[in-house]
Design a protein around this motif. Structure first.
Motif, PDB file in Angstrom:
ATOM      1  N   LYS A   1       1.106   0.580   8.672  1.00 45.01           N
ATOM      2  CA  LYS A   1       2.075   0.875   7.617  1.00 45.01           C
ATOM      3  C   LYS A   1       1.450   0.738   6.225  1.00 45.01           C
ATOM      4  N   SER A   2       0.794  -0.398   6.004  1.00 43.54           N
ATOM      5  CA  SER A   2       0.209  -0.616   4.677  1.00 43.54           C
ATOM      6  C   SER A   2      -0.882   0.408   4.412  1.00 43.54           C
ATOM      7  N   THR A   3      -1.691   0.641   5.409  1.00 48.68           N
ATOM      8  CA  THR A   3      -2.763   1.615   5.253  1.00 48.68           C
ATOM      9  C   THR A   3      -2.178   2.957   4.813  1.00 48.68           C
TER      10      THR A   3
ATOM     11  N   MET B   1       6.305   0.218  -2.209  1.00 51.14           N
ATOM     12  CA  MET B   1       6.551  -1.220  -2.066  1.00 51.14           C
ATOM     13  C   MET B   1       6.083  -1.659  -0.693  1.00 51.14           C
ATOM     14  N   ASP B   2       5.186  -2.644  -0.685  1.00 49.87           N
ATOM     15  CA  ASP B   2       4.652  -3.115   0.590  1.00 49.87           C
ATOM     16  C   ASP B   2       5.275  -4.468   0.918  1.00 49.87           C
ATOM     17  N   GLU B   3       6.252  -4.476   1.767  1.00 48.81           N
ATOM     18  CA  GLU B   3       6.995  -5.681   2.122  1.00 48.81           C
ATOM     19  C   GLU B   3       7.323  -6.524   0.896  1.00 48.81           C
ATOM     20  N   PRO B   4       8.064  -5.967  -0.045  1.00 47.51           N
ATOM     21  CA  PRO B   4       8.240  -6.643  -1.340  1.00 47.51           C
ATOM     22  C   PRO B   4       9.069  -7.907  -1.253  1.00 47.51           C
TER      23      PRO B   4
HETATM   24 MG    MG Z   1       0.943  -4.539   5.970  1.00 47.00          MG
END
Ligand code: MG
Ligand code: ADP
Lengths: 385, 250
Positions: free
Chosen positions: B42-44, B170-173
């Motif tokens: 996901k982050s990638t 937004m990455d797991e904000p």
């Molecule tokens: Mg991640």
């Protein structure tokens, strides 16, 4: 905890040792032991300082009025001048009459100052033996001349040595800091992993080269270069010392600054880049401010290395113990002085003690520097929490 | 036209493939949630949109990522300008060790804006947008670290808004925030939708359900299912999605 208290204890022992050897200096007179200085008994002058004495013998002071006496000019006398006043027969084959001759001479010349070994002092000597002041703290720290072998009175002013040391070290850091910082930025932020993996050990290797090798390098390359560039009579100057020391301080500065920069949290860098900041903006607005404590620590440790460095400096600075007025003049540093002179001194003598006192000064300077680093890196740790 | 589109995107960290043939299209002014078990990419994927992955050595991207119809990995793309248009909020609040004011002003300053009045106004509107103004207006000169975690995260959102991007990633904000702060941020996301296109990575399926219009479910570097959030949660087409949302793995 244990290691730090062992360090403190060692440090304390070193200080005590240096201090013990050096402190006797301030109890001693700067005149060579076994010699006396005599003047006519009617001369009003009773005491001279070491500097005055030297200036008299250097003929910078030529009238008694300059040292609190009459307006007459001073007549200098050293033992070898005796033949100007008395014939060999008068002195005697085995100098058995020398004492009487000296006594009569001092008595007959009202403006004489005579410097001779006390074994020729007659029992009924007709003159005043001059008191020379003990070496004072002021003479030591503020004295402008370091000529420990001067006769009749040694000159033990450490000011030129302290200034020489600070001068050379300051120059070194001014040269090394921008270069080292640039290299650290390059290694931590620009070079890719492969280049870094080659450069890092190379720089660490640089730190391991013996200082005499740097000295040779300075002597063969930098000294002639300075001489040619500035058209000087000699290239051995403070500047040469600064350059060599700067190069020697580089590995410390680069390694420590680079570590600090790489410790900048990735989140900080990413936050900056994500806002559209360029790589350079990120470097000078985020990474350098964030690692400023580490960079200062690197710089100060670099100076520390420069201040204590002996061999390389001894080889390239020309070692003139005069107060430097430009970076293109020869200078002499404290470590170089100790290294060059300690071997020639007699154990426990005035010169020997003076060198130990110098060691104390050097030690205090480096101690101060280390405490500063300690303080800065503590603050850094504190910031991160 | 779609705001963001990824076409046949493969992504490699060195030899290992982290994303496999991802095709997603995202419309303007929507919230898209990326969900899936940890390590699924996901982050990638999110970091492809502002080219944050470029910081990592030895990566490879195949396929196309388009924003406003332009391939952001194409020739002639200025990455700094791209990032001005595509803002990002990170997992952990990451304010700079500067004052509250300077944190929000940072993006403006690095964009060469010098006008003091303009900066002050923009900082104020941005902080108001994240409903933080009343809490910080008297301590703008204080360090951002004096704020609570939730406040810091909202400050980071304000910092991203200040340069007026059109996309916000937004990455797991909210993963580092308490429930109350989380609720505030979620509410904010909902409001920001009017002006921005938002892509949010979340671990928390309730959150995806609450804030997003569409949801993409990733599994082991693959896009398993991408659909309207409601449909995906109530009536998933894929068994793997079903298993994940009912908590059978992940
Ligand atoms: Mg991640
Ligand atoms: N910098 C990196 N270098 C190598 N592999 C990475 C890196 N970052 C992430 N990965 C790997 O890529 C995969 C996807 O990671 P990530 O996108 O962070 O997953 P998620 O955000 O869904 O938890 C994981 O297997 C992870 O180990």
């Amino acid at each position: 905890m244990l290691s730090s208290s062992i360090t403190s204890l060692t440090v304390l022992l070193i200080v005590v040792f240096l201090f013990k050897e050096g402190i006797g200096l301030f109890n001693q007179k700067p005149v060579e032991p076994g010699y006396v200085i005599a003047i006519n008994k009617n001369n009003k002058v009773k005491e001279l300082s070491s500097v005055q004495l030297k200036n008299i013998y250097d003929q910078k002071i030529t009238h008694w009025s300059e040292v609190g006496g009459t307006h007459d000019s001073i007549v200098l006398f050293q033992l070898e001048d005796i033949s100007n006043y008395y014939s060999d027969e008068q002195i005697g084959d085995n100098m058995q009459n020398l004492g009487t001759c000296l006594s009569r001479l001092v008595d007959s010349l009202p403006n004489i100052i005579a410097f001779f070994p006390d074994k020729y002092l007659d029992k009924k000597f007709q003159g005043t033996l001059l008191e020379v002041d003990k070496v004072s703290l002021a003479d030591f720290f503020a004295g402008k001349e370091w000529i420990p072998s001067a006769k009749p009175s040694a000159q033990l002013g450490v000011l030129p040595l302290i200034l020489g040391t600070l001068w050379v070290s300051l120059g070194a850091i001014l040269l090394a800091l921008p270069l080292g910082l640039a290299a650290a930025v390059y290694m931590s932020e620009i070079a890719n992993e492969r280049v870094r993996r080659i450069m890092k050990p190379l720089i660490e290797l640089l730190a391991g080269i013996p200082s005499v090798v740097y000295g040779f390098f300075g002597l063969v390359i930098i000294v002639p270069l300075i001489q040619k560039t500035f058209d000087l009579p000699v290239g051995e100057t403070g500047l040469a010392g600064s350059i060599v020391l700067g190069i020697m301080a580089l590995p410390t500065i680069i390694t420590i600054s680079e570590d600090a920069m790489r410790n900048t949290p990735r989140a900080m860098k990413e936050a900056s880049l994500a806002l559209g900041a360029s790589r350079w903006q990120t470097i000078y607005k985020v990474i350098i401010p964030y690692s400023i404590s580490g960079i200062s620590a690197g710089a100060i440790l670099g100076i520390g290395r420069a201040i204590g460095e002996t061999m390389a400096v001894l080889m390239v600075t020309g070692n003139a113990a005069v107060i430097p007025h430009t970076i293109l003049a020869p200078v002499r540093t404290i470590p170089a002085t100790i290294a060059a002179e300690l071997g020639e001194t007699s154990n426990g003598g005035l010169h020997y003690k003076a060198l130990f006192a110098l060691g104390c000064i050097l030690f205090l300077i480096t101690l101060f520097i280390n405490l500063t680093v300690e303080f800065i890196s503590n603050r850094q740790k504190h910031n991160k929490n | 036209m779609y705001k963001i589109e990824s076409k046949n995107v493969d992504f490699y960290y060195g030899p290992s493939q982290a994303l496999k043939n991802i095709n997603i299209a995202i419309r303007s002014n929507t919230v898209t949630a990326l969900i899936g078990p940890s390590g699924c990419g996901k982050s990638t994927y999110l970091r492809l949109f502002n080219r944050m992955n470029d910081l990592i050595d030895d990566i490879k991207i195949i396929g196309q990522v388009m924003i406003d119809g332009e391939d952001i990995y194409g020739k002639g793309i200025n990455v700094d300008s791209l990032r001005k248009n595509v803002g990002m909020v990170f997992q952990k609040p990451n304010p700079f060790p500067k004052t509250i004011f300077e944190n929000v002003a940072y993006g403006l300053r690095v964009n060469g804006i010098k006008d003091k009045k303009f900066i002050e106004e923009r900082v104020e509107t941005s902080i108001k947008q994240v409903v933080l103004w009343d809490e910080v207006k008297d301590k703008l000169k204080k360090s951002a670290f004096e704020l609570s975690g939730g406040q810091q995260q909202r400050l980071c959102i304000a910092r991203a808004l200040a340069i007026q991007p059109s996309v916000i990633l937004m990455d797991e904000p909210t993963s580092a925030l308490d429930p109350i702060s989380t609720a505030k941020v979620e509410e904010l996301i909902y409001e920001l939708k009017a002006k921005y296109t938002i892509v949010i990575v979340t671990h928390n399926m309730q959150q995806a359900g609450r804030v997003s219009d569409r949801t993409a479910f990733f599994y082991l570097g693959e896009l398993v299912e991408y659909d309207e959030t409601k449909k995906l949660f109530t009536n998933p087409k894929q068994e793997r999605t079903q298993n994940y949302i009912t908590g059978r793995f992940g």
